[in-house]
Design an enzyme around this catalytic site. Structure first.
Site, PDB file in Angstrom:
ATOM      1  N   HIS A   1     -18.261   8.737  19.968  1.00 29.57           N
ATOM      2  CA  HIS A   1     -16.821   8.492  19.841  1.00 29.57           C
ATOM      3  C   HIS A   1     -16.599   6.994  20.086  1.00 29.57           C
ATOM      4  CE1 HIS A   1     -16.226  12.815  20.248  1.00 29.57           C
ATOM      5  NE2 HIS A   1     -14.938  12.652  20.015  1.00 29.57           N
TER       6      HIS A   1
ATOM      7  N   HIS B   1     -14.374  20.045  18.871  1.00 34.20           N
ATOM      8  CA  HIS B   1     -14.764  20.264  20.277  1.00 34.20           C
ATOM      9  C   HIS B   1     -14.470  21.703  20.685  1.00 34.20           C
ATOM     10  CE1 HIS B   1     -15.195  15.944  21.392  1.00 34.20           C
ATOM     11  NE2 HIS B   1     -14.360  15.776  20.377  1.00 34.20           N
TER      12      HIS B   1
ATOM     13  N   GLU C   1     -11.769   4.591  18.683  1.00 34.08           N
ATOM     14  CA  GLU C   1     -10.634   5.516  18.717  1.00 34.08           C
ATOM     15  C   GLU C   1      -9.592   4.929  19.668  1.00 34.08           C
ATOM     16  OE1 GLU C   1     -11.465   9.263  20.628  1.00 34.08           O
ATOM     17  OE2 GLU C   1      -9.738  10.272  19.743  1.00 34.08           O
TER      18      GLU C   1
HETATM   19 ZN   LIG Z   1     -13.588  14.159  19.266  1.00 37.84          ZN
END
Ligand SMILES: [Zn+2]
Length: 347
Positions: free
Chosen positions: A207, A25, A210
């Site tokens: 994503h 990122h 997670e």
């Molecule tokens: Zn990430």
């Protein structure tokens, strides 16, 4: 106070290995010194002593959850509000990756977060692309941008973002991502943005798995048609989801150190890296290299020393990673693969 985990320094061999990094990122890649310079240039008054900048931007062991970790990243948002700032930080992210031996770099960034009146999303995307192109011209690192939508943004904002991402497909935007607070904002709010990306033929990553469970991974694959999953570590909790990833050959973008820092795993020793690498393609990445004080080669060193992955396996993972990259130009992909192969057959 808990002690933070950090990965080992890489060996000379792993540093020299031509690497591919698919999951970094921009917002977690701002050098502390650059942060201070950008704040000064933009006359931004800081709510902390500049001498504390590293502790404010980087993991120090006080973080317990993904939200705590994201708060450190969000400190950077206040300086990423001009074309020059986005261009410089994108350039430096690619420069740092180059010095880590990365030959193919997919940087992701959330332009809707940085846009403001007079600095529209399009200009944010163009500034980041300019920084990546500058790094490519100077260092020869092949870089592409993944436009990241944030889960907490309005669905309509992400629809607009997806449309803009598609318009820059020929200028270096290779894919689209959904990032942010996974537990608070489910992915299904944003399915329309994903349809736009799918129709345009850009790469899709989400994503998932997670901060939430394996079912979020299933949703991303089956309903959003993600070709890759950011993290996906909780896939290990469901045999059916593991089977799905294997059958569809969905690549997991694994970032081990970040997973410890966000609490996605309770400790590095319990990270399921080895168990996930069971017929499922994986890549090994650094996520937020400045925030987590790591690099792709440190993560590979961790895979080697703690998880017992051989150099041959790590080289094979680089080739798999290139295969699953969002790079559309076949000739560029082949050239990069041959660099990895040349390293593998070195004397
Ligand atoms: Zn990430």
């Amino acid at each position: 106070m808990s002690t933070a985990f950090f990965p080992p320094e890489p060996s000379a061999e792993l540093l020299a290995l031509p690497k591919c990094n698919l999951h970094t990122h921009l917002e977690g890649s701002v050098r502390p010194a650059t942060f201070l310079e950008l704040a000064a240039q933009q006359a931004i008054s800081l709510p902390f002593d500049p001498l504390q900048v590293s502790d404010k931007l980087q993991v120090d062991g006080s973080e317990k959850t993904l939200v705590d970790y994201l708060a450190k990243i969000m400190v950077n948002y206040q300086v990423l509000k001009s074309p020059a700032a986005l261009r410089r930080t994108a350039f430096e992210a690619a420069e740092d990756a180059y010095h880590d031996g990365v030959i193919y770099f997919e940087l992701r960034a959330g332009p809707a977060t940085h846009a403001r009146p007079g600095f529209p999303i399009e200009a944010c995307v163009e500034s980041i692309l300019a920084g990546l192109q500058e790094a490519e011209a100077r260092f020869g690192i092949t870089s592409r941008l993944i436009v990241a939508a944030l889960r907490n943004h309005a669905p309509q904002t992400n629809v607009e973002l997806a449309q803009i991402a598609c318009r820059y497909a020929q200028q270096g935007v290779a894919g689209f991502d959904l990032a942010g607070d996974e537990a608070g904002y489910p992915a299904d709010l944003h399915h329309e943005a994903f349809e736009i990306i799918r129709d345009a033929g850009l790469g899709l990553t989400v994503h998932a798995g997670e901060a939430s469970g394996a079912e979020a991974v299933r949703y991303a694959v089956e309903t959003l048609h993600a070709q890759r999953i950011g993290h996906g570590v909780h896939s290990i909790e469901s045999r059916a989801v593991m089977d799905l990833l294997r059958e569809k050959q969905v690549l997991l973008e694994i970032c081990p150190t970040s997973n410890v820092h966000t609490g996605a795993v309770s400790s590095i020793e319990t990270h399921p890296l080895k168990a996930l690498y069971d017929g499922i393609p994986i890549s090994i990445n650094d996520d937020d290299p400045i925030t987590s004080r790591t690099r792709a080669s440190n993560e590979l060193m961790l895979a080697h020393t703690l998880f017992g992955m051989s150099l041959e396996t790590i080289i094979a993972i680089q080739l798999t990673t290139l295969e699953h990259s969002f790079l559309r130009e076949t000739s560029v992909k082949e050239r990069l693969k041959s660099k990895v192969q040349a390293f593998a057959s070195r004397e």
